[in-house]
Design a protein around this motif. Structure first.
Motif, mmCIF file in Angstrom:
data_model
loop_
_atom_site.group_PDB
_atom_site.id
_atom_site.type_symbol
_atom_site.label_atom_id
_atom_site.label_comp_id
_atom_site.label_asym_id
_atom_site.label_seq_id
_atom_site.Cartn_x
_atom_site.Cartn_y
_atom_site.Cartn_z
ATOM 1 N N ALA A 146 35.254 58.989 25.081
ATOM 2 C CA ALA A 146 34.848 57.885 24.213
ATOM 3 C C ALA A 146 34.280 58.409 22.891
ATOM 4 N N ILE A 147 33.466 59.468 22.965
ATOM 5 C CA ILE A 147 32.884 60.043 21.751
ATOM 6 C C ILE A 147 33.988 60.605 20.862
ATOM 7 N N TYR A 148 34.980 61.218 21.479
ATOM 8 C CA TYR A 148 36.141 61.735 20.739
ATOM 9 C C TYR A 148 36.809 60.598 19.965
ATOM 10 N N GLY A 149 36.951 59.450 20.616
ATOM 11 C CA GLY A 149 37.580 58.307 19.965
ATOM 12 C C GLY A 149 36.764 57.798 18.782
ATOM 13 N N TYR A 150 35.444 57.763 18.936
ATOM 14 C CA TYR A 150 34.606 57.325 17.817
ATOM 15 C C TYR A 150 34.679 58.310 16.660
ATOM 16 N N ALA A 151 34.760 59.603 16.977
ATOM 17 C CA ALA A 151 34.888 60.612 15.920
ATOM 18 C C ALA A 151 36.186 60.415 15.151
ATOM 19 N N MET A 152 37.264 60.130 15.855
ATOM 20 C CA MET A 152 38.549 59.864 15.189
ATOM 21 C C MET A 152 38.436 58.628 14.291
ATOM 22 N N GLY A 153 37.702 57.637 14.773
ATOM 23 C CA GLY A 153 37.509 56.437 13.967
ATOM 24 C C GLY A 153 36.756 56.725 12.687
ATOM 25 N N MET A 154 35.774 57.598 12.749
ATOM 26 C CA MET A 154 35.025 57.959 11.543
ATOM 27 C C MET A 154 35.923 58.702 10.551
ATOM 28 N N ILE A 155 36.793 59.537 11.065
ATOM 29 C CA ILE A 155 37.730 60.248 10.191
ATOM 30 C C ILE A 155 38.655 59.250 9.494
ATOM 31 N N GLU A 156 39.170 58.299 10.254
ATOM 32 C CA GLU A 156 40.121 57.329 9.707
ATOM 33 C C GLU A 156 39.496 56.410 8.664
ATOM 34 N N ASN A 157 38.205 56.070 8.829
ATOM 35 C CA ASN A 157 37.594 55.184 7.834
ATOM 36 C C ASN A 157 36.851 55.952 6.744
ATOM 37 N N GLY A 158 36.987 57.276 6.727
ATOM 38 C CA GLY A 158 36.455 58.065 5.629
ATOM 39 C C GLY A 158 34.975 58.361 5.693
ATOM 40 N N THR A 159 34.359 58.239 6.866
ATOM 41 C CA THR A 159 32.926 58.525 6.986
ATOM 42 C C THR A 159 32.662 59.879 7.645
ATOM 43 N N ALA A 160 33.713 60.673 7.851
ATOM 44 C CA ALA A 160 33.562 62.025 8.387
ATOM 45 C C ALA A 160 34.702 62.888 7.852
ATOM 46 N N TYR A 161 34.442 64.174 7.746
ATOM 47 C CA TYR A 161 35.460 65.099 7.239
ATOM 48 C C TYR A 161 35.322 66.435 7.943
ATOM 49 N N MET A 162 36.361 67.251 7.845
ATOM 50 C CA MET A 162 36.363 68.577 8.461
ATOM 51 C C MET A 162 35.979 69.628 7.425
ATOM 52 N N ASP A 163 35.210 70.628 7.872
ATOM 53 C CA ASP A 163 34.683 71.628 6.948
ATOM 54 C C ASP A 163 34.726 72.996 7.599
ATOM 55 N N ASP A 164 35.145 74.019 6.832
ATOM 56 C CA ASP A 164 35.154 75.391 7.343
ATOM 57 C C ASP A 164 34.202 76.285 6.566
ATOM 58 N N THR A 165 33.229 75.686 5.894
ATOM 59 C CA THR A 165 32.218 76.463 5.180
ATOM 60 C C THR A 165 31.432 77.301 6.178
ATOM 61 N N PRO A 166 31.245 78.601 5.925
ATOM 62 C CA PRO A 166 30.460 79.438 6.840
ATOM 63 C C PRO A 166 29.073 78.849 7.071
#
Length: 805
Positions: A402-422
């Protein structure tokens, strides 16, 4: 004649002009003008309601305007409809002539601060506004304040450009404001027609305010008979603003006494209204709003539910509805519970039991690198030691999908992003309020990286999911915190099913909401994170959870860090996690903590938000008061430092003489035991230093002995004593009252252990190397000779050795 009529018309016109001129030249008192306008509005409302059916005409029963009735059509004559159509706009104009009183109490109202007079009756409190806040999931945003100086409830609006906070007064006005500021809900998203219907009912409810209660109820009863003939709610298929406003117009009969009064007024004649009223009174939002409104003055009894008085030190749980409270204790299975955890779980358990609710124990197993099955099992055992029996035990890992699904939802609506900054660079950028180079990546790119991270691929290890909140916030926890990371360690429950795991910051608010938690008790160290917690729930459209803060418990000369405690175990400085020197639950229980004393101690500072360093000696002193009530008394003499005393007229050893003594001098219910007496006894060396011949001493539980001979040994120390038992001796005149023991050769040898603190500094700072402050000597043992009664003791039984402790 026409001439006379013309002359009269001119005179009337001249008189009217004079009156207008007088009004312009005068500055009427605002309060008097408002009172006059209110009286006119009341008169017009009564007249309109009478024509609508309250006086027996029409059959509409004082229903809402035709545009918004939301119910069955009302049969009226054309002439009657025309009259009503004329009167209603006039009524609206007259009511508008009475402005709300904007003079609140002396202090400045803050945004979303709702000030309520605790002396006002329930119908004069902002119950409609509170109910709409509950229904729109925004009641947690309100800061409820009690102030007896305020004439009417006042709500602070959003701060204006000049920094001033506008004050909103009037229950319905507050309710409209709270509905309008809600982000996403059925009240805001309703169609234009639905909103018009709701507004009509709200206007109707407002028009009933000036009427006598009996008249208003009769009108409502007749109206709902038509409107709810085949319906449950006034507008649509669910509870709306219309229902809540009309319930408020009835006087808010949410409590038994008020509800019974309304039921009597409606009786069997208005069955639809009676059915609707019963439904409204039992609705959770109505109950919660009532609790919030009544809770400002510390009311503990609502709806006839009599709750236990708060124990000393505890405060009310804001917004708690008896029977509906759900608390949770979310330990991480990465170590043993300590005294700090004990405070958290005992507070959660107390509120759940007091409000007749539920306690959830949820294992926060989101970090497989630290968690072990051993720790999880130890937590279950420690909860039993604390007397805590959770209603349900759950695991955050059960919600990973369920948490995975909410995370995907945040990505889709632009409230989360992926980052590879050290990691170190990210830490510095957050401190400097510098945005990540990936902050504005597209949802498609973020989704691709997120899936790669969760696949377990090596190239996904550098990436993490971050929330897009506010990198310029003064609250550091809002500067795009990390929500998901890759971790290839096998999970102790799910194995290798998942390759990435949510952080506590993401998992906790989601699972709290999904599990129905109503109150999340968090220590004040989470204060900054509370805003982040609420942001996640609001962004994901989850049911909001109310946060109740309390201070963490700290003790002097004590470390509570799991990492530091584990170091002591690994270095062999203690016997294990249950060592009596450890601040773990099993450690303090082994050392003799009494559960009632622990609860009293925890509750006594449960309401405080001020973090203080407690002194262990104060806690053990309180603990002693409690265990003293049940501790049986025995005697023991130092096995190596004792002096023989011959009671010359005492019974011989062969006579096997005993006397009966109570286990507890103040509680005969604990029973009694036999105590061996005889000629040859021993006393402690330190107790007879400087004793003189002729001196009288008391042998505890036996009697007075007069010393007849003192034999000195090396260094002028007493080597032996002789004395005579005095049956009628005076206990009060004897200065020395000694523990003693008959020498039988079969007295049990007992080892007594005393403990010291593990560290030598009272308060360790963050930059202290705690290993530099390890106490090299933390325990001391003494061999004593105990009386025969000690042989009957059972494990965990608490006793007191006279004059030792």
């Amino acid at each position: 004649t026409k001439a006379e009529k013309k002359k009269q018309a001119q005179a009337d016109k001249q008189k009217q002009q004079q009156q207008q001129q007088q009004q312009q030249n005068q500055t009427p008192n605002a309060d008097n003008a408002a009172k006059k306008a209110a009286k006119k509005a009341e008169k017009a409302a009564k007249k309109a309601a009478y024509k609508a059916g309250a006086g027996g005409g029409g059959g509409g029963g004082g229903g809402p305007p035709a545009a918004g009735g939301g119910g069955a059509p009302q049969k009226q004559q054309p002439q009657q409809q025309q009259q009503q159509g004329k009167k209603q706009p006039q009524l609206a104009q007259k009511k508008a002539a009475a402005p709300p009183n904007m003079r609140a109490s002396g202090f400045q109202v803050k945004p979303l601060q709702l000030v309520i007079n605790p002396n006002a009756p329930i119908e004069d409190r902002p119950v409609v506004a509170l109910a709409m806040a509950v229904l729109t999931n925004t009641d947690n945003d309100l800061q409820l304040t009690s102030d007896h100086r305020i004439a009417q409830a006042t709500l602070g609006g959003e701060a204006e450009a000049d920094g001033a906070t506008p004050q909103i007064v009037g229950d319905l006005a507050m309710a409209r404001y709270l509905v309008s500021r809600s982000r996403t809900n059925e009240f805001v998203d309703a169609s234009a027609t639905q909103q018009a219907l709701q507004n009509a009912w709200v206007d109707y409810a407002s028009s009933l305010k000036p009427l006598a209660k009996e008249q208003a109820l009769k009108g409502i009863g007749m109206t709902l008979g038509h409107a709810l003939f085949t319906k449950t709610y006034l507008v649509g298929e669910s509870l709306t603003f219309a229902d809540v406003a009309l319930f408020g117009a009835m006087g808010w009969p949410a409590q038994p006494s008020d509800l019974n009064e309304v039921r009597t007024a409606l009786s069997d004649k208005y069955t639809a209204a009676l059915r609707w009223t019963n439904m409204m009174a039992s609705h959770p939002a109505i109950q919660k709003a009532t609790q919030l409104a009544m809770g400002v003055n510390g009311t503990t009894e609502v709806w006839g539910n009599s709750l236990e008085p708060l124990v000393s030190g505890m405060n009310l749980l804001e917004g708690a509805v008896a029977g509906n409270v759900v608390t949770r204790f979310p330990p991480e299975p990465s170590g043993y519970l300590h005294i700090g955890h004990a405070k958290a779980v005992l507070l959660n358990d107390y509120y759940a039991r007091r409000y007749k609710g539920r306690l959830i124990v949820r294992f926060d197993d989101t970090n497989p690198s630290k968690e072990k099955e051993e720790y999880q099992q130890s937590i279950v055992e420690d909860l039993k030691l604390l007397g805590v029996n959770p209603d349900v035990v759950t695991y955050t890992s059960d919600y990973f999908r369920a948490i995975y699904g909410y995370a995907m939802g945040m990505i889709e609506n632009g409230t989360a992003y992926m980052d590879d900054t050290p990691q170190e660079q990210m830490k510095q950028e957050r401190a400097d309020r510098v945005e990540s180079k990936h902050r504005n990546q597209s949802p498609e790119e973020a989704k691709e990286k997120f899936l790669m991270m969760n696949s377990g691929k090596e190239e996904g290890a550098a990436w993490c999911l971050r929330a897009k909140i506010d990198m310029n916030s003064d609250n550091g926890t809002l500067r795009d915190p990390v929500l998901f990371r890759q971790n290839l360690e096998p999970h102790h429950r799910s194995g290798t099913t998942y390759k990435a795991y949510p952080t506590y910051d993401l998992a906790c608010p989601i699972v709290d909401s999904l599990e129905g938690v109503t109150h999340a008790l968090r220590t004040t160290e989470y204060n900054d994170r509370d805003e982040q917690y609420q942001w996640i729930q609001t962004t994901l459209g989850l049911r909001r959870v109310r946060i109740h803060a309390f201070s963490r418990v700290n003790f002097m000369y004590t470390v509570l860090s799991k990492r530091k405690l584990a170091w002591f175990v690994e270095q062999g400085l203690v016997e294990g996690w249950g060592d009596a020197r450890f601040p773990t639950v099993r450690g303090v229980v082994r050392r003799g903590v009494n559960l009632d004393a622990l609860k009293t101690f925890i509750y006594s500072q449960g309401a405080s938000r001020r973090v203080v360093n407690m002194d262990w000696s104060k806690f053990w002193a309180e603990n002693k008061k409690e265990i003293d009530k049940q501790a049986k008394r025995f005697m023991a003499i130092d096995a190596s430092n004792n002096v023989p005393l011959k009671v010359t007229n005492g019974p011989s050893i062969d006579s096997n003489s005993y006397l009966t003594t109570a286990y507890h001098p103040k509680d005969p219910s604990l029973g009694s035991r036999g105590l061996r007496i005889g000629q040859d006894v021993i006393v402690e060396t330190v107790d007879v230093e400087g004793i003189q011949e002729g001196e009288q001493i008391v042998l505890l539980r036996w009697g007075v002995v007069k010393i007849t001979k003192v034999t000195q040994g090396d260094g002028n120390k007493v080597a032996s004593l002789e004395g005579e038992f005095i049956p009628d001796g005076d206990y009060k005149t004897a200065k020395r009252k000694l523990s003693w023991m008959v020498q039988t050769g079969s007295n049990p040898i007992v080892e007594l252990t005393e403990f010291d603190h593990l560290v030598t500094k009272d308060k360790l700072e963050e930059d202290d190397n705690f290993a530099d402050y390890v106490n090299p000597t933390t325990l001391a043992t003494t061999q004593v000779m105990g009386d025969a009664g000690l042989k009957t003791l059972q494990e965990h039984e608490i006793i007191q050795l006279d004059r030792r402790g």
